[in-house]
Write a protein that holds these residues in place. Sequence first.
Motif, mmCIF file in Angstrom:
data_model
loop_
_atom_site.group_PDB
_atom_site.id
_atom_site.type_symbol
_atom_site.label_atom_id
_atom_site.label_comp_id
_atom_site.label_asym_id
_atom_site.label_seq_id
_atom_site.Cartn_x
_atom_site.Cartn_y
_atom_site.Cartn_z
ATOM 1 N N UNK A 264 0.835 -1.200 0.000
ATOM 2 C CA UNK A 264 0.000 0.000 0.000
ATOM 3 C C UNK A 264 0.872 1.253 0.000
ATOM 4 N N UNK A 265 1.938 1.230 0.803
ATOM 5 C CA UNK A 265 2.866 2.361 0.838
ATOM 6 C C UNK A 265 3.536 2.536 -0.520
ATOM 7 N N UNK A 266 4.013 1.442 -1.089
ATOM 8 C CA UNK A 266 4.695 1.512 -2.374
ATOM 9 C C UNK A 266 3.782 2.048 -3.464
ATOM 10 N N UNK A 267 2.560 1.537 -3.523
ATOM 11 C CA UNK A 267 1.612 1.966 -4.561
ATOM 12 C C UNK A 267 1.206 3.430 -4.376
ATOM 13 N N UNK A 268 1.084 3.851 -3.134
ATOM 14 C CA UNK A 268 0.712 5.244 -2.870
ATOM 15 C C UNK A 268 1.734 6.200 -3.460
ATOM 16 N N UNK A 269 3.010 5.829 -3.381
ATOM 17 C CA UNK A 269 4.078 6.682 -3.915
ATOM 18 C C UNK A 269 4.242 6.501 -5.419
ATOM 19 N N UNK A 274 5.241 11.296 -11.618
ATOM 20 C CA UNK A 274 5.543 11.013 -13.013
ATOM 21 C C UNK A 274 6.937 10.402 -13.093
ATOM 22 N N UNK A 275 7.209 9.702 -14.185
ATOM 23 C CA UNK A 275 8.512 9.073 -14.340
ATOM 24 C C UNK A 275 8.565 7.737 -13.627
ATOM 25 N N UNK A 276 9.706 7.078 -13.744
ATOM 26 C CA UNK A 276 9.890 5.772 -13.101
ATOM 27 C C UNK A 276 10.162 5.976 -11.615
ATOM 28 N N UNK A 277 9.392 5.300 -10.777
ATOM 29 C CA UNK A 277 9.546 5.407 -9.327
ATOM 30 C C UNK A 277 9.916 4.036 -8.770
ATOM 31 N N UNK A 278 10.960 4.009 -7.964
ATOM 32 C CA UNK A 278 11.392 2.766 -7.321
ATOM 33 C C UNK A 278 11.297 2.976 -5.811
#
Length: 332
Positions: A264-269, A274-278
């Motif tokens: 849930x935390x990962x998806x929220x961020x 925009x752009x690739x988020x890791x």
Amino acid sequence: MNNNKAKWIKISFVISIILLLIKFYSYYLTNATSILTDALESIVNVVAASFASYSIYLSSQPKDDNHPYGHGKIEFFSAGIEGALIMVAGFFIIYQAVYNFFIPHELNMLLEGMALIGFTGLVNGILGLKLKSEGRKLNSLTLEASGKHLLTDTITSFVLILGVAIIYFTDLIVLDSILSILFSSYIIYSGYLLVRKSVAGLMDETNPEALKETVEILNKERKDCWIDIHNMRVQQYGGDRHIDLHLTLPYYYELQQVHDEVEIVEEALENRFDGAIEVFVHADPCIPEKCCHYCQLKTCQVRKFSQKSKILWKASNMTKNQKHYHDLADNL
């Protein structure tokens, strides 16, 4: 996204070449060093657009064994090269201006020269605003740096027109050199700012804006069972962003529950940028003797102490490598 970046850089490159030719033609007509100043800076525009095109191509390449975080940092390098070139051009122009101050030369066709410089300034201004806007939208430092550079060029072009107009009406040729030195100083300063931002990115200096955005999202999505978040780091790799943090959860949560909350935390961020988020989340168990005092989970069945406070999540405490009970005394 990277196709859009490449498209705008190519447009910038073509327009820069056309405007470069117009400015040098204006210098040919007028023989004014101040106009040469503007023309020489346009060479930087062309070189920078060429390098920016390559950097955007490279930054779009996927991660590999040698570059596990991708190639996004090339955009910082590109911005640094552009800034360095701007500074070199500025110092060269100062040299030329000082030379012409002691050995003045005749100026010609200033009205025609002003008209041509005005046209190039208008085009640069429109393109600069568009590149800056697209750079922010696509999270591209390269596009944003190019846009700022062109806007700087626009300002200097219109101030240059004002200066040349003064020379035209007063016939004070010495103002040509003085004007060139003033423009060059501004150019050198704008180049320094680009180099400074480039070095900051390459050295993984904290990006206050990226950190602020991350804190705002986590506060908005905050759940009662997220007892605290600490040791959070936000790094920018060109248009890509890497976030890692420690999430404290109730110690009695089963592995599946922990996994679900982490997702849930990962998806929220990941869904808000925009752009690739890791995003990497490390889960910590709560410590009842210390965490109960600020834990917001009202349904907790093993609470040992009543809640006394709610820890405010801020960049200053979320980036510390410690659980938030260290900050409890500040909130009581």
